[in-house]
Design an enzyme around this catalytic site. Structure first.
Site, PDB file in Angstrom:
ATOM      1  N   LYS A  58     -12.475  14.125  21.016  1.00 42.91           N
ATOM      2  CA  LYS A  58     -12.394  14.997  22.201  1.00 42.91           C
ATOM      3  C   LYS A  58     -12.957  16.376  21.884  1.00 42.91           C
ATOM      4  O   LYS A  58     -12.756  16.895  20.779  1.00 42.91           O
ATOM      5  CB  LYS A  58     -10.929  15.094  22.646  1.00 42.91           C
ATOM      6  CG  LYS A  58     -10.717  15.800  23.986  1.00 42.91           C
ATOM      7  CD  LYS A  58      -9.240  15.779  24.385  1.00 42.91           C
ATOM      8  CE  LYS A  58      -8.989  16.452  25.732  1.00 42.91           C
ATOM      9  NZ  LYS A  58      -7.562  16.442  26.105  1.00 42.91           N
ATOM     10  N   SER A 133      -6.566  14.822  30.763  1.00 38.06           N
ATOM     11  CA  SER A 133      -7.845  15.430  30.484  1.00 38.06           C
ATOM     12  C   SER A 133      -8.703  14.677  29.464  1.00 38.06           C
ATOM     13  O   SER A 133      -9.911  14.887  29.409  1.00 38.06           O
ATOM     14  CB  SER A 133      -7.635  16.861  29.984  1.00 38.06           C
ATOM     15  OG  SER A 133      -6.928  16.866  28.777  1.00 38.06           O
ATOM     16  N   SER A 157      -2.229  13.891  28.930  1.00 42.68           N
ATOM     17  CA  SER A 157      -3.687  13.757  28.840  1.00 42.68           C
ATOM     18  C   SER A 157      -4.210  12.650  27.941  1.00 42.68           C
ATOM     19  O   SER A 157      -5.406  12.367  27.979  1.00 42.68           O
ATOM     20  CB  SER A 157      -4.299  15.075  28.379  1.00 42.68           C
ATOM     21  OG  SER A 157      -4.481  15.905  29.498  1.00 42.68           O
TER      22      SER A 157
END
Ligand code: GLN
Length: 452
Positions: A58, A133, A157
Site C-alpha cells: 500500500k 482505503s 481499511s
C-alpha cells in the site's frame, strides 16, 4: 523455477491485468528484478515459506527510493530515504516488492474514490468499488496480479476491501506490527496487516511482519507465534459470541444470512454460539470520526511544502507557501477531516468532543473485554452490503462513513479481526468478520481456516 523468472512473470501479469483493475500507482521493476537475481543465489536450505514470492505494498508504507504518495498530490515526487520496518521484514523473508498500491488519500475513505490519481476497480465487477482505503491491495490480490499485499487498517481499511473483493484480510492487534514507516493517519488506531487469497498465506505473512520494534514505541514486546501452526481444523468446544448489534438494523439480508450459514458450519464442527450485546456500538462511528480526525489533523501538519514532495509555486511569503501547498496538495476529504479534527481539539470544544470521545472509547473497549472474557471469538459480517457502484456514495460522506459501522469499533478496542470470504449477493462477494482477544490472532486463524 528461478526467482528471476517468477518475478518477470509477476510483472507480465500486472501489465496484462492492471489496465482494467488500475491497482498500482508505481512499479518497482528494475529493483525487483535485481533483487530476484540476488535471491536466486541463496541456498535452498536457507529459504523460508515466503521466499521469492511477489508482494504489493500500500502506498502509505514508505519504500526507499520508490515513490510513496499516500495517493495524495501533496506527496507527489516523494522518494523516501528509508524502508518501513515491515518492508525490511519482507526483504528478510526473501519477498519481492512489485510496486505500490493505490488507496484513498491518506487512507481516508472506503472506496478508493478519494485517491488523487485514479479509482481502482473491483475485479468482480469493474463498475463497482474495491472498497477502501486499502482497495487496491485487495483488488490486486483478487485479480491475481499478486498473491500477497500489505494494507493498513484504521477503521476497517483492510477488512472491508477484503470483503468486497472476496479475499482474506487481517487487522492485527494494535501493537502487533510496527508502524515505523507507515505514514500516520490516526496513530492510536492504525495497524498494517496482510491481504491474501487464503488463510494459510495470511498467517505466514503476518508472522513475517510482526514483532516489537525499537522504532515504534507502541509496538508490543510479546511473543510472535507460528500462526500457521494454529490451522488444525479443530474448533470443537469453541465458544462464539454473536453481537445482536451486528445482525440488526442496517445490515443487509444477504449479509445476515451468510453469517448465520457460516455459524451452522462452525456448529457442525463442534463450536457453539450465543447472542451477546455490545451496547456502546451505537456510539462507535461518532467516536471514531472525532478521534481519528483529531489525530489526523495533528499528524498531517507535517506536510508543509518544505519537507516532503509537492511545493506550491509563485508564493510571496512562508505563510503563503504553507497555505498554498496545503490548499492545492490535499483533496476535499482530507481537508474535511483536518477541519473536523482541528475543531474537536480547539480549547472551546475539546471537553465536549475530544475528551468525551476518549471516554466513550473506553466504554466501547470494555464491551469487547467483557464479551471476550467469556467467549473465544466474536463473529459477524464485515460490512452491511457488498461492493457498491463507483460514484454511488461520493456526494454523501455520511452514507460512506456508515459503511464502516461493523469494523470501526474493533480499532477503537484495539483487538484483532479478520475478514474471510463468506458467500455472495448477486454475484458479489460478502465477508465474514472474526474478532479475537488481544494478541490471539492464532484463534482467529484457526476458526477462519476451519470454516474456509
Ligand atoms: N473508511 C474509514 C475512514 O474513512 C476507515 C479508513 C481506514 O481504516 N484507513 O476513515
Amino acid at each position: 523455477v528461478s526467482i528471476a523468472d517468477l518475478t518477470k512473470e509477476a510483472f507480465e501479469r500486472v501489465e496484462k491485468l492492471d489496465g482494467d483493475v488500475e491497482a498500482f500507482l508505481a512499479l518497482n521493476k528494475e529493483q525487483a528484478i535485481a533483487t530476484a537475481a540476488q535471491l536466486d543465489q541463496v541456498p535452498f536450505e536457507e529459504r523460508g515459506p515466503l521466499f521469492g514470492l511477489p508482494i504489493g505494498v500500500k502506498d502509505n508504507i514508505v519504500t526507499e527510493g520508490l515513490e510513496t504518495t499516500c495517493a495524495s498530490k501533496i506527496l507527489k515526487g516523494f522518494n523516501p530515504i528509508y524502508d518501513a520496518t515491515v518492508v525490511k521484514k519482507l526483504r528478510a523473508a526473501g519477498m519481492v516488492t512489485i510496486g505500490k498500491l493505490n488507496m484513498d488519500e491518506f487512507a481516508m475513505g472506503s472506496s478508493n474514490e478519494n485517491s488523487a490519481y485514479k479509482t481502482t476497480k473491483n475485479p468482480w465487477a469493474l463498475d463497482r468499488v474495491p472498497g477502501g482505503s486499502s482497495g487496491a491491495s485487495a483488488a490486486a490480490v483478487a485479480a491475481g496480479e499478486v498473491p500477497f499485499s500489505l494494507g493498513s487498517d484504521t477503521g476497517g481499511s483492510i477488512r472491508q476491501p477484503a470483503a468486497y473483493c472476496g479475499v482474506v484480510g487481517m487487522k492485527p492487534t494494535y501493537g502487533r506490527v510496527s508502524r515505523s514507516g507507515l505514514v500516520a493517519f490516526a496513530s492510536s488506531l492504525d495497524q498494517i496487516g496482510p491481504i491474501t487469497r487464503n488463510v494459510e498465506d495470511n498467517a505466514l505473512l503476518l508472522e513475517a511482519i510482526s514483532g516489537v520494534d525499537p522504532l515504534d514505541s507502541t509496538s508490543a514486546d510479546v511473543e510472535v507465534p507460528n500462526f500457521a501452526a494454529a490451522l488444525t481444523g479443530d474448533v470443537k468446544g469453541l465458544r462464539i459470541a454473536v453481537p445482536k448489534e451486528y445482525l440488526g438494523e442496517g445490515v443487509g439480508e444477504a449479509a445476515r444470512e451468510s453469517v448465520l450459514a457460516a455459524l451452522k458450519v462452525l456448529e457442525s464442527l463442534g463450536a457453539t454460539w450465543e447472542e451477546v450485546s455490545l451496547p456502546h456500538s451505537k456510539y462507535a462511528l461518532a467516536t471514531y470520526y472525532i478521534l481519528s480526525s483529531s489525530e489526523a489533523s495533528s499528524n498531517l501538519s507535517r506536510f508543509d511544502g518544505i519537507r516532503y514532495g509537492f511545493r506550491a509555486e509563485n508564493v510571496t511569503s512562508l505563510m503563503d507557501l504553507y497555505k498554498e501547498t496545503r490548499a492545492q496538495g490535499f483533496g476535499d476529504e482530507v481537508k474535511r477531516r483536518i477541519m473536523l479534527g482541528t475543531y474537536s481539539l480547539s480549547a472551546g470544544t475539546y471537553d465536549a468532543y475530544y475528551k468525551k470521545a476518549q471516554q466513550v472509547r473506553t466504554l466501547i473497549k470494555e464491551d469487547y473485554d467483557k464479551v471476550l472474557a467469556d467467549y473465544d471469538v466474536i463473529i459477524g459480517p464485515t460490512a452491511p452490503t457488498p461492493a457498491f457502484k463507483i460514484g454511488e456514495n461520493v456526494e454523501d460522506p455520511l452514507t460512506m462513513y456508515a459503511n464502516d459501522i461493523l469494523t470501526i469499533p474493533i480499532n477503537l478496542a484495539g483487538v484483532p479481526a479478520i475478514s474471510i470470504p463468506c458467500g455472495f449477493e448477486n454475484g458479489l462477494p460478502l465477508g465474514l468478520q472474526i474478532i479475537g482477544n488481544y494478541f490471539d490472532e492464532s484463534t482467529i486463524y484457526r476458526v477462519a481456516h476451519a470454516y474456509e
